[in-house]
Design a protein around this motif. Structure first.
Motif, PDB file in Angstrom:
ATOM      1  N   SER A  52       0.815  -1.217   0.000  1.00 35.59           N
ATOM      2  CA  SER A  52       0.000   0.000   0.000  1.00 35.59           C
ATOM      3  C   SER A  52       0.849   1.267   0.000  1.00 35.59           C
ATOM      4  O   SER A  52       0.354   2.354  -0.327  1.00 35.59           O
ATOM      5  N   GLY A  53       2.119   1.147   0.384  1.00 36.64           N
ATOM      6  CA  GLY A  53       3.020   2.294   0.417  1.00 36.64           C
ATOM      7  C   GLY A  53       2.937   3.119   1.682  1.00 36.64           C
ATOM      8  O   GLY A  53       3.612   4.148   1.800  1.00 36.64           O
ATOM      9  N   LYS A  54       2.162   2.695   2.661  1.00 36.14           N
ATOM     10  CA  LYS A  54       2.011   3.448   3.907  1.00 36.14           C
ATOM     11  C   LYS A  54       2.298   2.527   5.086  1.00 36.14           C
ATOM     12  O   LYS A  54       1.413   1.808   5.573  1.00 36.14           O
ATOM     13  N   VAL A  55       3.536   2.522   5.549  1.00 31.83           N
ATOM     14  CA  VAL A  55       3.931   1.679   6.678  1.00 31.83           C
ATOM     15  C   VAL A  55       4.125   2.570   7.900  1.00 31.83           C
ATOM     16  O   VAL A  55       5.053   3.389   7.965  1.00 31.83           O
ATOM     17  N   ASP A  56       3.239   2.442   8.868  1.00 35.95           N
ATOM     18  CA  ASP A  56       3.353   3.170  10.127  1.00 35.95           C
ATOM     19  C   ASP A  56       2.611   2.395  11.202  1.00 35.95           C
ATOM     20  O   ASP A  56       2.021   1.336  10.934  1.00 35.95           O
ATOM     21  N   GLY A  57       2.628   2.919  12.427  1.00 38.59           N
ATOM     22  CA  GLY A  57       1.992   2.211  13.537  1.00 38.59           C
ATOM     23  C   GLY A  57       0.526   1.904  13.299  1.00 38.59           C
ATOM     24  O   GLY A  57       0.094   0.753  13.447  1.00 38.59           O
ATOM     25  N   PRO A  58      -0.297   2.891  12.915  1.00 43.73           N
ATOM     26  CA  PRO A  58      -1.723   2.603  12.695  1.00 43.73           C
ATOM     27  C   PRO A  58      -1.968   1.569  11.608  1.00 43.73           C
ATOM     28  O   PRO A  58      -2.846   0.701  11.753  1.00 43.73           O
ATOM     29  N   SER A  59      -1.214   1.628  10.502  1.00 37.80           N
ATOM     30  CA  SER A  59      -1.441   0.657   9.425  1.00 37.80           C
ATOM     31  C   SER A  59      -1.020  -0.744   9.853  1.00 37.80           C
ATOM     32  O   SER A  59      -1.668  -1.736   9.495  1.00 37.80           O
ATOM     33  N   ILE A  60       0.040  -0.834  10.637  1.00 36.25           N
ATOM     34  CA  ILE A  60       0.480  -2.141  11.141  1.00 36.25           C
ATOM     35  C   ILE A  60      -0.556  -2.707  12.105  1.00 36.25           C
ATOM     36  O   ILE A  60      -0.930  -3.881  12.023  1.00 36.25           O
ATOM     37  N   GLU A  61      -1.059  -1.879  13.011  1.00 27.73           N
ATOM     38  CA  GLU A  61      -2.033  -2.375  13.980  1.00 27.73           C
ATOM     39  C   GLU A  61      -3.350  -2.754  13.304  1.00 27.73           C
ATOM     40  O   GLU A  61      -4.008  -3.718  13.724  1.00 27.73           O
ATOM     41  N   ASN A  62      -3.729  -2.034  12.260  1.00 28.31           N
ATOM     42  CA  ASN A  62      -4.918  -2.429  11.513  1.00 28.31           C
ATOM     43  C   ASN A  62      -4.703  -3.781  10.832  1.00 28.31           C
ATOM     44  O   ASN A  62      -5.596  -4.641  10.824  1.00 28.31           O
ATOM     45  N   ALA A  63      -3.505  -3.996  10.293  1.00 23.00           N
ATOM     46  CA  ALA A  63      -3.191  -5.281   9.667  1.00 23.00           C
ATOM     47  C   ALA A  63      -3.231  -6.409  10.692  1.00 23.00           C
ATOM     48  O   ALA A  63      -3.705  -7.521  10.391  1.00 23.00           O
ATOM     49  N   LEU A  64      -2.761  -6.145  11.900  1.00 26.20           N
ATOM     50  CA  LEU A  64      -2.784  -7.178  12.941  1.00 26.20           C
ATOM     51  C   LEU A  64      -4.212  -7.511  13.350  1.00 26.20           C
ATOM     52  O   LEU A  64      -4.542  -8.674  13.620  1.00 26.20           O
ATOM     53  N   GLU A  65      -5.073  -6.499  13.379  1.00 24.55           N
ATOM     54  CA  GLU A  65      -6.481  -6.756  13.690  1.00 24.55           C
ATOM     55  C   GLU A  65      -7.110  -7.661  12.634  1.00 24.55           C
ATOM     56  O   GLU A  65      -7.844  -8.606  12.956  1.00 24.55           O
ATOM     57  N   LEU A  66      -6.789  -7.393  11.374  1.00 21.88           N
ATOM     58  CA  LEU A  66      -7.295  -8.242  10.290  1.00 21.88           C
ATOM     59  C   LEU A  66      -6.714  -9.650  10.387  1.00 21.88           C
ATOM     60  O   LEU A  66      -7.409 -10.643  10.140  1.00 21.88           O
ATOM     61  N   ALA A 101      -3.725 -15.006  19.863  1.00 27.02           N
ATOM     62  CA  ALA A 101      -3.957 -15.917  20.978  1.00 27.02           C
ATOM     63  C   ALA A 101      -5.111 -15.454  21.855  1.00 27.02           C
ATOM     64  O   ALA A 101      -5.717 -16.247  22.564  1.00 27.02           O
ATOM     65  N   SER A 102      -5.405 -14.178  21.845  1.00 33.51           N
ATOM     66  CA  SER A 102      -6.483 -13.631  22.672  1.00 33.51           C
ATOM     67  C   SER A 102      -6.957 -12.355  21.992  1.00 33.51           C
ATOM     68  O   SER A 102      -6.831 -12.213  20.775  1.00 33.51           O
ATOM     69  N   GLU A 103      -7.484 -11.412  22.741  1.00 32.01           N
ATOM     70  CA  GLU A 103      -7.896 -10.154  22.148  1.00 32.01           C
ATOM     71  C   GLU A 103      -6.673  -9.414  21.610  1.00 32.01           C
ATOM     72  O   GLU A 103      -5.545  -9.645  22.036  1.00 32.01           O
ATOM     73  N   LEU A 104      -6.887  -8.535  20.646  1.00 32.73           N
ATOM     74  CA  LEU A 104      -5.800  -7.867  19.961  1.00 32.73           C
ATOM     75  C   LEU A 104      -4.892  -7.126  20.933  1.00 32.73           C
ATOM     76  O   LEU A 104      -5.345  -6.411  21.820  1.00 32.73           O
ATOM     77  N   THR A 105      -3.591  -7.330  20.777  1.00 33.25           N
ATOM     78  CA  THR A 105      -2.593  -6.653  21.585  1.00 33.25           C
ATOM     79  C   THR A 105      -1.706  -5.822  20.679  1.00 33.25           C
ATOM     80  O   THR A 105      -1.169  -6.330  19.703  1.00 33.25           O
ATOM     81  N   ALA A 106      -1.557  -4.533  20.997  1.00 32.75           N
ATOM     82  CA  ALA A 106      -0.713  -3.666  20.182  1.00 32.75           C
ATOM     83  C   ALA A 106       0.754  -3.938  20.492  1.00 32.75           C
ATOM     84  O   ALA A 106       1.108  -4.318  21.617  1.00 32.75           O
ATOM     85  N   PRO A 107       1.633  -3.747  19.516  1.00 32.85           N
ATOM     86  CA  PRO A 107       3.061  -3.945  19.774  1.00 32.85           C
ATOM     87  C   PRO A 107       3.633  -2.879  20.693  1.00 32.85           C
ATOM     88  O   PRO A 107       3.083  -1.783  20.825  1.00 32.85           O
TER      89      PRO A 107
END
Length: 265
Positions: free
Chosen positions: A73-87, A178-184
């Motif tokens: 997508s060309g946009k690598v940052d904390g919010p985009s990473i955390e959204n990817a982890l949620e997915l 493993a459980s509810e989403l955990t942010a890095p």
């Protein structure tokens, strides 16, 4: 030899060259490889899956696939990473072969972040895979393990020496899926020529000490040669787990003779 890739960056009007290489291996005792990795500028990630049946492999590969989409997508940052982890958490939960409640994956790595005149590395971590930095010939662990043993060390109830071989050494306290989403956890690191990052699953650190990792970095300047040497040593020392590692290094362009495959300012 593992392939070494390169990419030109500019930091404070100074041209620098990033070089990197990654490798993964099943090891000598595991029936499958539940590790996965992503080494695609500007994101370098290792995921170590866990869970019964095919669960660990599904978790690590699902997470890496979602992060690959972030790079594309060309946009690598904390919010985009955390959204990817949620997915990815949803992907893991919905997969027909994922039935173990303990299914999940660690996630650790670095990404290059540039915002106008300011550039930095951002290290991120969930679980007990690790990011190391060799700077000025000194190796430092950048990430902090999310594990029962590390909590005992932090609380002063266990020494690092006592932690080796501890019965809870494989019990992690945070994971993706493993459980509810955990942010890095995030750590910001300035960009310096000469820096070398090692991103690895615990399959490497079970077999190589910090001294051993530093030794192979000193012996092999090329990232491809270094990852090959570390993997060979980990297998020779037992290869008790899947082994995955990425090496990323920063070089002043005038000091490098490596060909440039990709360029960006």
């Amino acid at each position: 030899m593992a392939e070494t890739k390169t990419h030109r960056i500019t930091v404070a009007q100074r041209p620098l060259l990033l070089s990197w290489s990654g490798i993964t291996d099943q090891g000598r005792r595991r029936e499958t490889n539940q590790d996965a990795f992503l080494a695609d500028y500007p994101l370098f990630i290792v995921a170590d899956g866990m869970g019964g049946h095919a669960g660990g492999e599904i978790a690590s590969q699902s997470t890496v696939a979602r992060l690959q989409a972030v790079v594309s997508s060309g946009k690598v940052d904390g919010p985009s990473i955390e959204n990817a982890l949620e997915l990815a958490v949803g992907d893991i939960a919905d997969h027909p072969e994922t039935t173990d409640e303990g299914t999940g994956t660690t996630l650790t790595g670095v990404y290059f972040d540039s915002d106008g005149d300011e550039s930095r590395w951002i290290a991120l971590n969930i679980g007990d895979s690790r990011v190391y930095l060799l700077r000025d010939d000194r190796l430092v662990q950048i990430t902090t393990d999310h594990s029962v043993v590390q909590e005992l060390i932090t609380a002063g109830k266990l020494s690092p020496e006592e932690a080796e071989g501890h019965p809870y050494s494989n019990v992690i306290t945070r994971a993706v899926g493993a459980s509810e989403l955990t942010a890095p956890d995030y750590v910001s690191i300035d960009v310096r020529a000469g820096d070398r990052f090692v991103i690895c699953s615990d399959g490497l650190t079970k077999e190589l000490t910090d001294y051993g990792i530093q030794h192979f970095l000193r012996e092999h300047h090329d990232p491809g040669a270094a990852v090959d040497a570390m993997l060979a040593a980990a297998l020779e020392n037992g290869g008790r787990d899947n082994v995955t590692l990425i090496i990323v290094q920063v070089t002043a362009e005038e000091d490098s003779s490596s060909p440039i495959e990709n360029t960006a300012e």
